[in-house]
Design a protein around this motif. Structure first.
Motif, mmCIF file in Angstrom:
data_model
loop_
_atom_site.group_PDB
_atom_site.id
_atom_site.type_symbol
_atom_site.label_atom_id
_atom_site.label_comp_id
_atom_site.label_asym_id
_atom_site.label_seq_id
_atom_site.Cartn_x
_atom_site.Cartn_y
_atom_site.Cartn_z
ATOM 1 N N ILE A 1 10.765 -0.595 9.279
ATOM 2 C CA ILE A 1 9.684 -0.294 10.229
ATOM 3 C C ILE A 1 8.909 -1.579 10.481
ATOM 4 O O ILE A 1 8.536 -2.282 9.547
ATOM 5 C CB ILE A 1 8.764 0.836 9.712
ATOM 6 C CG1 ILE A 1 7.579 1.086 10.659
ATOM 7 C CG2 ILE A 1 8.229 0.583 8.314
ATOM 8 C CD1 ILE A 1 7.712 2.299 11.473
ATOM 9 N N HIS B 1 -0.495 2.130 12.682
ATOM 10 C CA HIS B 1 -0.111 2.854 11.470
ATOM 11 C C HIS B 1 0.074 4.342 11.738
ATOM 12 O O HIS B 1 1.010 4.960 11.228
ATOM 13 C CB HIS B 1 -1.161 2.663 10.373
ATOM 14 C CG HIS B 1 -0.834 1.533 9.454
ATOM 15 N ND1 HIS B 1 -1.781 0.753 8.845
ATOM 16 C CD2 HIS B 1 0.355 1.047 9.043
ATOM 17 C CE1 HIS B 1 -1.178 -0.159 8.097
ATOM 18 N NE2 HIS B 1 0.099 -0.006 8.207
ATOM 19 N N PRO C 1 5.677 -3.406 12.858
ATOM 20 C CA PRO C 1 4.487 -3.027 13.622
ATOM 21 C C PRO C 1 4.325 -3.730 14.976
ATOM 22 O O PRO C 1 3.256 -4.269 15.294
ATOM 23 C CB PRO C 1 3.339 -3.386 12.665
ATOM 24 C CG PRO C 1 3.856 -4.542 11.890
ATOM 25 C CD PRO C 1 5.354 -4.338 11.771
ATOM 26 N N GLY D 1 0.784 -1.223 0.000
ATOM 27 C CA GLY D 1 0.000 0.000 0.000
ATOM 28 C C GLY D 1 0.820 1.279 0.000
ATOM 29 O O GLY D 1 0.416 2.302 -0.551
ATOM 30 N N GLY D 2 1.940 1.239 0.666
ATOM 31 C CA GLY D 2 2.841 2.384 0.638
ATOM 32 C C GLY D 2 2.421 3.568 1.491
ATOM 33 O O GLY D 2 2.830 4.696 1.224
ATOM 34 N N THR D 3 1.646 3.321 2.560
ATOM 35 C CA THR D 3 1.263 4.462 3.401
ATOM 36 C C THR D 3 2.483 5.033 4.142
ATOM 37 O O THR D 3 2.556 6.239 4.386
ATOM 38 C CB THR D 3 0.149 4.101 4.417
ATOM 39 O OG1 THR D 3 0.620 3.074 5.295
ATOM 40 C CG2 THR D 3 -1.113 3.649 3.705
ATOM 41 N N ASN D 4 3.429 4.168 4.468
ATOM 42 C CA ASN D 4 4.646 4.683 5.114
ATOM 43 C C ASN D 4 5.514 5.459 4.126
ATOM 44 O O ASN D 4 6.105 6.473 4.497
ATOM 45 C CB ASN D 4 5.439 3.539 5.752
ATOM 46 C CG ASN D 4 4.861 3.146 7.092
ATOM 47 O OD1 ASN D 4 5.046 3.844 8.080
ATOM 48 N ND2 ASN D 4 4.119 2.044 7.113
ATOM 49 N N GLY E 1 7.496 -1.665 4.544
ATOM 50 C CA GLY E 1 6.534 -2.669 4.107
ATOM 51 C C GLY E 1 7.068 -3.503 2.957
ATOM 52 O O GLY E 1 6.315 -3.940 2.089
ATOM 53 N N GLU F 1 3.355 4.731 13.172
ATOM 54 C CA GLU F 1 4.402 4.455 12.168
ATOM 55 C C GLU F 1 4.629 5.672 11.287
ATOM 56 O O GLU F 1 5.764 6.023 10.971
ATOM 57 C CB GLU F 1 3.982 3.284 11.266
ATOM 58 C CG GLU F 1 4.056 1.939 11.932
ATOM 59 C CD GLU F 1 3.780 0.797 10.962
ATOM 60 O OE1 GLU F 1 4.070 -0.333 11.325
ATOM 61 O OE2 GLU F 1 3.276 1.042 9.844
HETATM 62 C C1 GRF Z 1 3.581 -1.505 7.991
HETATM 63 O O1 GRF Z 1 2.678 -1.863 9.002
HETATM 64 C C2 GRF Z 1 4.981 -1.866 8.392
HETATM 65 O O2 GRF Z 1 5.198 -1.834 9.768
HETATM 66 C C3 GRF Z 1 5.119 -3.286 7.905
HETATM 67 O O3 GRF Z 1 4.389 -3.319 6.706
HETATM 68 C C4 GRF Z 1 3.358 -2.353 6.747
HETATM 69 C C5 GRF Z 1 3.482 -1.540 5.487
HETATM 70 O O4 GRF Z 1 2.372 -0.705 5.255
HETATM 71 N N1 GRF Z 1 6.506 -3.631 7.777
HETATM 72 P P1 GRF Z 1 2.393 0.354 4.086
HETATM 73 O O5 GRF Z 1 2.703 -0.395 2.782
HETATM 74 O O6 GRF Z 1 3.439 1.372 4.400
HETATM 75 O O7 GRF Z 1 1.012 0.932 4.047
#
Ligand code: GRF
Length: 200
Positions: A107, A170, A109, A13-16, A87, A173
């Motif tokens: 990162i 999240h 969770p 998803g790439g929210t981070n 992620g 994060e």
């Molecule tokens: C996050 O919860 C991170 O901790 C884990 O994968 C997830 C990635 O989420 N390693 P996103 O792709 O950044 O939305």
């Protein structure tokens, strides 16, 4: 201020990734996004911000190291000073970790060393902990076991479901990962054994 070129590795998803982009860290230049999965939202997020994407499909390679050699070849021209696993769902081999020694952060969770591996939020909920959270750490060969840079705590309530808890994790994060990137790029992190020291 001179900037560190950062490669963000993603699988979903790439929210981070979005949080790192949106935080506009002055000392960091997000030079490239590396993705191992075609068609995921993270690719769109990068393209929306004009960040080059290198798609390297792990299924095209016979071994993890070959896959990583391809990534190294693709990112060679970006002069990368920091790799951020945001992620990225692949375990890295000693080859890649050695190639970017002490320059790869991840990162995770949960509050490491509790609940390493996958489904950490589910694991925390099932275990019945009253607090969980997230961790940014340097990457070592042992999965989710490298020196800890930052951690944030998230309280677990009796009403929490996996979904609500994931959302709370999240949120933390998205605050913490950009902060860790900033500290690294400002040259404020150093290692003393497995302790990470943060200078002011
Ligand atoms: C996050 O919860 C991170 O901790 C884990 O994968 C997830 C990635 O989420 N390693 P996103 O792709 O950044 O939305």
């Amino acid at each position: 201020m001179s900037k560190i070129n950062v490669a963000v590795f993603v699988s979903g998803g790439g929210t981070n990734l979005q949080a790192v982009i949106d935080s506009g860290i002055e000392s960091a230049n997000i030079a490239v996004v590396v993705c191992d999965t075609p068609g995921v939202m993270a690719i769109e997020r990068a393209r929306n911000h004009g960040i080059p994407v290198e798609l390297v499909n792990s299924g095209d390679f016979e071994s993890r190291e070959e896959f990583e050699r391809q990534i190294v070849a693709k990112i060679a021209r970006y002069d990368i000073g920091l790799v951020v696993l945001a992620g990225f769902m692949r375990i890295l081999t000693p080859y890649f970790i050695g190639r970017f020694a002490n320059r790869i952060i991840n990162i995770h969770p949960s509050l490491l060393p509790s609940f390493p591996g996958t489904n950490s939020v589910r694991q925390a909920l099932d275990y019945g902990v009253k607090q969980t959270g997230c961790t940014v750490h340097f990457v070592r060969e042992e999965v989710d076991a490298g020196p800890i840079i930052l951690q944030a705590v998230v309280p677990v309530t009796e009403e929490d479901t996996e979904e609500t808890l994931l959302e709370k994790v999240h949120t933390e994060e998205h605050r913490m990962l950009p902060e860790a990137v900033r500290l690294f790029c400002e040259g404020r992190l150093s290692l003393s054994g497995r302790k990470v020291l943060i200078s002011s």
